[in-house]
Design a protein around this motif. Structure first.
Motif, PDB file in Angstrom:
ATOM      1  N   THR A  83     -20.991   9.087  92.145  1.00 49.74           N
ATOM      2  CA  THR A  83     -21.159   9.219  90.689  1.00 49.74           C
ATOM      3  C   THR A  83     -21.343   7.834  90.087  1.00 49.74           C
ATOM      4  OG1 THR A  83     -20.314  10.317  88.706  1.00 49.74           O
ATOM      5  CG2 THR A  83     -18.712   9.073  89.987  1.00 49.74           C
ATOM      6  N   ASP A  84     -21.988   7.800  88.945  1.00 48.66           N
ATOM      7  CA  ASP A  84     -22.175   6.543  88.214  1.00 48.66           C
ATOM      8  C   ASP A  84     -21.093   6.361  87.160  1.00 48.66           C
ATOM      9  OD1 ASP A  84     -24.938   5.892  89.323  1.00 48.66           O
ATOM     10  OD2 ASP A  84     -25.295   7.863  88.435  1.00 48.66           O
ATOM     11  N   ILE A  85     -20.572   7.478  86.668  1.00 50.15           N
ATOM     12  CA  ILE A  85     -19.583   7.463  85.594  1.00 50.15           C
ATOM     13  C   ILE A  85     -18.420   8.356  86.006  1.00 50.15           C
ATOM     14  CG2 ILE A  85     -19.121   8.153  83.205  1.00 50.15           C
ATOM     15  CD1 ILE A  85     -22.201   7.683  82.706  1.00 50.15           C
ATOM     16  N   LEU A  86     -17.213   7.845  85.871  1.00 51.57           N
ATOM     17  CA  LEU A  86     -16.007   8.625  86.143  1.00 51.57           C
ATOM     18  C   LEU A  86     -15.089   8.530  84.936  1.00 51.57           C
ATOM     19  CD1 LEU A  86     -13.945  10.171  87.903  1.00 51.57           C
ATOM     20  CD2 LEU A  86     -13.222   7.944  88.821  1.00 51.57           C
ATOM     21  N   VAL A  87     -14.769   9.675  84.359  1.00 58.38           N
ATOM     22  CA  VAL A  87     -13.816   9.722  83.254  1.00 58.38           C
ATOM     23  C   VAL A  87     -12.567  10.438  83.747  1.00 58.38           C
ATOM     24  CG1 VAL A  87     -13.366  10.413  80.881  1.00 58.38           C
ATOM     25  CG2 VAL A  87     -15.693   9.759  81.565  1.00 58.38           C
ATOM     26  N   ASN A  88     -11.497   9.672  83.908  1.00 54.69           N
ATOM     27  CA  ASN A  88     -10.213  10.222  84.361  1.00 54.69           C
ATOM     28  C   ASN A  88      -9.464  10.766  83.147  1.00 54.69           C
ATOM     29  OD1 ASN A  88     -10.293   9.627  87.230  1.00 54.69           O
ATOM     30  ND2 ASN A  88     -10.173   7.463  86.643  1.00 54.69           N
ATOM     31  N   ASN A  89      -9.810  11.980  82.787  1.00 56.55           N
ATOM     32  CA  ASN A  89      -9.246  12.594  81.583  1.00 56.55           C
ATOM     33  C   ASN A  89      -8.093  13.542  81.885  1.00 56.55           C
ATOM     34  OD1 ASN A  89      -9.411  13.758  78.672  1.00 56.55           O
ATOM     35  ND2 ASN A  89      -9.721  15.544  79.996  1.00 56.55           N
ATOM     36  N   ARG A 119      -6.722   8.423  92.783  1.00 61.10           N
ATOM     37  CA  ARG A 119      -7.480   8.969  93.917  1.00 61.10           C
ATOM     38  C   ARG A 119      -8.964   9.087  93.592  1.00 61.10           C
ATOM     39  NH1 ARG A 119      -2.668  13.170  94.561  1.00 61.10           N
ATOM     40  NH2 ARG A 119      -1.463  12.156  96.225  1.00 61.10           N
ATOM     41  N   MET A 120      -9.287   9.536  92.391  1.00 57.70           N
ATOM     42  CA  MET A 120     -10.694   9.652  92.015  1.00 57.70           C
ATOM     43  C   MET A 120     -11.360   8.284  91.941  1.00 57.70           C
ATOM     44  SD  MET A 120     -11.546  12.872  91.701  1.00 57.70           S
ATOM     45  CE  MET A 120     -12.956  12.945  90.589  1.00 57.70           C
ATOM     46  N   THR A 121     -10.660   7.316  91.396  1.00 59.65           N
ATOM     47  CA  THR A 121     -11.205   5.953  91.326  1.00 59.65           C
ATOM     48  C   THR A 121     -11.420   5.391  92.717  1.00 59.65           C
ATOM     49  OG1 THR A 121     -10.147   5.571  89.187  1.00 59.65           O
ATOM     50  CG2 THR A 121     -10.764   3.618  90.463  1.00 59.65           C
ATOM     51  N   ARG A 122     -10.460   5.582  93.589  1.00 60.46           N
ATOM     52  CA  ARG A 122     -10.575   5.100  94.967  1.00 60.46           C
ATOM     53  C   ARG A 122     -11.771   5.746  95.672  1.00 60.46           C
ATOM     54  NH1 ARG A 122      -4.997   5.569  97.175  1.00 60.46           N
ATOM     55  NH2 ARG A 122      -5.539   7.760  97.488  1.00 60.46           N
ATOM     56  N   ALA A 123     -12.054   7.001  95.343  1.00 62.66           N
ATOM     57  CA  ALA A 123     -13.150   7.713  95.986  1.00 62.66           C
ATOM     58  C   ALA A 123     -14.522   7.196  95.569  1.00 62.66           C
ATOM     59  CB  ALA A 123     -13.043   9.208  95.678  1.00 62.66           C
ATOM     60  N   TYR A 124     -14.645   6.730  94.331  1.00 61.59           N
ATOM     61  CA  TYR A 124     -15.966   6.402  93.798  1.00 61.59           C
ATOM     62  C   TYR A 124     -16.226   4.921  93.558  1.00 61.59           C
ATOM     63  CZ  TYR A 124     -16.724  11.404  92.965  1.00 61.59           C
ATOM     64  OH  TYR A 124     -16.903  12.754  93.116  1.00 61.59           O
ATOM     65  N   LEU A 125     -15.191   4.112  93.471  1.00 61.78           N
ATOM     66  CA  LEU A 125     -15.375   2.717  93.057  1.00 61.78           C
ATOM     67  C   LEU A 125     -16.254   1.921  94.022  1.00 61.78           C
ATOM     68  CD1 LEU A 125     -14.762   0.333  91.195  1.00 61.78           C
ATOM     69  CD2 LEU A 125     -12.628  -0.025  92.478  1.00 61.78           C
ATOM     70  N   ALA A 126     -16.023   2.052  95.321  1.00 64.11           N
ATOM     71  CA  ALA A 126     -16.781   1.247  96.285  1.00 64.11           C
ATOM     72  C   ALA A 126     -18.280   1.508  96.164  1.00 64.11           C
ATOM     73  CB  ALA A 126     -16.297   1.538  97.707  1.00 64.11           C
ATOM     74  N   GLY A 127     -18.658   2.775  95.991  1.00 62.12           N
ATOM     75  CA  GLY A 127     -20.076   3.093  95.835  1.00 62.12           C
ATOM     76  C   GLY A 127     -20.665   2.493  94.574  1.00 62.12           C
ATOM     77  N   MET A 128     -19.905   2.529  93.486  1.00 62.67           N
ATOM     78  CA  MET A 128     -20.374   1.912  92.249  1.00 62.67           C
ATOM     79  C   MET A 128     -20.601   0.416  92.439  1.00 62.67           C
ATOM     80  SD  MET A 128     -17.957   3.654  89.314  1.00 62.67           S
ATOM     81  CE  MET A 128     -17.923   5.398  88.960  1.00 62.67           C
ATOM     82  N   MET A 129     -19.640  -0.234  93.068  1.00 55.48           N
ATOM     83  CA  MET A 129     -19.748  -1.676  93.275  1.00 55.48           C
ATOM     84  C   MET A 129     -20.935  -2.016  94.179  1.00 55.48           C
ATOM     85  SD  MET A 129     -15.670  -2.607  93.597  1.00 55.48           S
ATOM     86  CE  MET A 129     -15.917  -4.384  93.772  1.00 55.48           C
ATOM     87  N   LYS A 130     -21.172  -1.194  95.167  1.00 51.73           N
ATOM     88  CA  LYS A 130     -22.309  -1.423  96.066  1.00 51.73           C
ATOM     89  C   LYS A 130     -23.624  -1.293  95.319  1.00 51.73           C
ATOM     90  CE  LYS A 130     -24.293   0.153 100.452  1.00 51.73           C
ATOM     91  NZ  LYS A 130     -24.145   1.107 101.600  1.00 51.73           N
ATOM     92  N   ARG A 131     -23.701  -0.338  94.402  1.00 49.68           N
ATOM     93  CA  ARG A 131     -24.929  -0.112  93.628  1.00 49.68           C
ATOM     94  C   ARG A 131     -25.035  -1.041  92.425  1.00 49.68           C
ATOM     95  NH1 ARG A 131     -23.067   5.057  94.720  1.00 49.68           N
ATOM     96  NH2 ARG A 131     -22.297   5.350  92.586  1.00 49.68           N
ATOM     97  N   ARG A 132     -23.982  -1.799  92.172  1.00 44.44           N
ATOM     98  CA  ARG A 132     -23.950  -2.807  91.102  1.00 44.44           C
ATOM     99  C   ARG A 132     -24.022  -2.190  89.705  1.00 44.44           C
ATOM    100  NH1 ARG A 132     -21.957  -7.460  92.407  1.00 44.44           N
ATOM    101  NH2 ARG A 132     -23.044  -8.371  90.611  1.00 44.44           N
ATOM    102  N   TRP A 133     -23.513  -0.953  89.554  1.00 42.86           N
ATOM    103  CA  TRP A 133     -23.427  -0.335  88.231  1.00 42.86           C
ATOM    104  C   TRP A 133     -22.426   0.807  88.298  1.00 42.86           C
ATOM    105  CZ3 TRP A 133     -23.445   3.639  84.811  1.00 42.86           C
ATOM    106  CH2 TRP A 133     -23.726   3.332  83.466  1.00 42.86           C
ATOM    107  N   ALA A 169     -10.192  -3.080  86.788  1.00 46.96           N
ATOM    108  CA  ALA A 169     -11.254  -3.868  86.151  1.00 46.96           C
ATOM    109  C   ALA A 169     -11.326  -5.267  86.755  1.00 46.96           C
ATOM    110  CB  ALA A 169     -11.006  -3.949  84.642  1.00 46.96           C
ATOM    111  N   LYS A 170     -10.184  -5.883  86.974  1.00 46.88           N
ATOM    112  CA  LYS A 170     -10.157  -7.229  87.570  1.00 46.88           C
ATOM    113  C   LYS A 170     -10.608  -7.192  89.030  1.00 46.88           C
ATOM    114  CE  LYS A 170      -6.425  -9.646  86.295  1.00 46.88           C
ATOM    115  NZ  LYS A 170      -4.989  -9.881  85.957  1.00 46.88           N
ATOM    116  N   PHE A 171     -10.236  -6.129  89.739  1.00 47.76           N
ATOM    117  CA  PHE A 171     -10.681  -5.980  91.124  1.00 47.76           C
ATOM    118  C   PHE A 171     -12.200  -5.884  91.206  1.00 47.76           C
ATOM    119  CE2 PHE A 171     -11.898  -3.308  94.718  1.00 47.76           C
ATOM    120  CZ  PHE A 171     -11.229  -3.925  95.771  1.00 47.76           C
ATOM    121  N   ALA A 172     -12.802  -5.220  90.213  1.00 53.22           N
ATOM    122  CA  ALA A 172     -14.250  -4.995  90.214  1.00 53.22           C
ATOM    123  C   ALA A 172     -15.016  -6.098  89.488  1.00 53.22           C
ATOM    124  CB  ALA A 172     -14.553  -3.648  89.568  1.00 53.22           C
ATOM    125  N   ALA A 173     -14.399  -7.254  89.306  1.00 59.37           N
ATOM    126  CA  ALA A 173     -15.029  -8.351  88.563  1.00 59.37           C
ATOM    127  C   ALA A 173     -16.397  -8.716  89.142  1.00 59.37           C
ATOM    128  CB  ALA A 173     -14.111  -9.573  88.579  1.00 59.37           C
TER     129      ALA A 173
END
Length: 264
Positions: A83-89, A119-133, A169-173
């Motif tokens: 996913t490109d956008i994750l809203v943990n609501n 858990r949701m952030t952990r699942a998607y963050l690496a892919g976002m960082m790899k795609r640079r968005w 946010a700091k991790f994904a700087a």
């Protein structure tokens, strides 16, 4: 300013009603392929119908599962591996002070309100960082700053979300991924309106009037002197998820009508 999210995928947890549904509707209206989540299939199906009634051309997928469990998170990721956008609501609230809240209640608050987002952030963050968005938003609360003693476990989880959001946010700087928290105050969601329905009936008022009275009586610092609408909260979230918000990260953005009495 026109927010354009065509070509983006958005996952909004706990989006079968209330603030989550308003957020999902707003993202779909901006062109995002939007994934709606709730615990019950009928509620998810109803949410999709409501979104499509507002946005006829919406690209919406529904996934029914309990994200307060690891298996629920795995079910969503299986259906939507990127996913490109994750809203943990997703989250819940209710009364309970330090003496009345049992261990099992604390654990459930933690699993649903905190660990679902972890858990949701952990699942998607690496892919976002790899795609640079990417955009990640945690729906916290003014109760995470002004801790309510009569909703202590809930307030604790909302404070935890602020810490996690800032740390991620700091991790994904310097990755093109932004991570923020949004802090609503008392909001005219289905859950809140239902919670005060008995009081409204007893007092001969609408549930909206009771919630607005609640804000005035218990949140004296409120500047707008009323509860917010789900759409007002969603408007902030949609902006934070947009390309235009690329310099906003690590922030705690308030949509609580000025309840938190601070200029920072």
């Amino acid at each position: 300013m026109k927010i354009e999210l065509t070509g983006k995928t958005a996952v909004v947890t706990g989006s079968s009603s209330g603030i989550g549904l308003a957020i999902a509707s707003g993202l779909a209206e901006c062109g995002a392929r939007t994934i709606v989540n709730g615990r019950k299939q009928d509620a998810v199906d109803s949410a999709i119908e409501r979104i499509k009634s507002r946005v006829p051309n919406a690209d919406v997928l529904g996934i029914a599962c309990d994200l307060g469990t690891l298996s629920g998170v795995e079910a969503v990721v299986k259906e939507a591996p990127e996913t490109d956008i994750l809203v943990n609501n997703m989250g819940f609230f209710g009364p309970g002070d330090i003496l009345s809240t049992a261990d099992a209640d604390w654990e459930r608050y933690f699993q649903v309100n905190v660990m679902s987002g972890v858990r949701m952030t952990r699942a998607y963050l690496a892919g976002m960082m790899k795609r640079r968005w990417g955009r990640i938003v945690f729906i916290s609360s003014e109760s995470g700053v002004a801790i309510p003693p009569d909703m202590l476990a809930y307030g604790f989880t909302k404070t935890a979300q602020l810490s996690i959001s800032r740390g991620v946010a700091k991790f994904a700087a310097n990755s093109g991924v932004t991570v923020n928290s949004v802090l609503p105050g008392p909001t005219l969601s289905e859950g809140a309106l239902e919670m005060v329905s008995a009081t409204a009936k007893a007092e001969g008022k609408t549930s909206e009037q009771v919630l607005n009275d609640f804000v005035v009586k218990t949140r004296g610092s409120s500047i707008i002197r009323r509860a917010t609408t789900t759409e007002e909260v969603a408007n902030m979230v949609v902006y934070v998820c947009s390309p235009q918000a690329s310099a906003t990260t690590g922030a705690a953005l308030r949509v609580e009508g000025g309840i938190v009495d601070s200029i920072s």
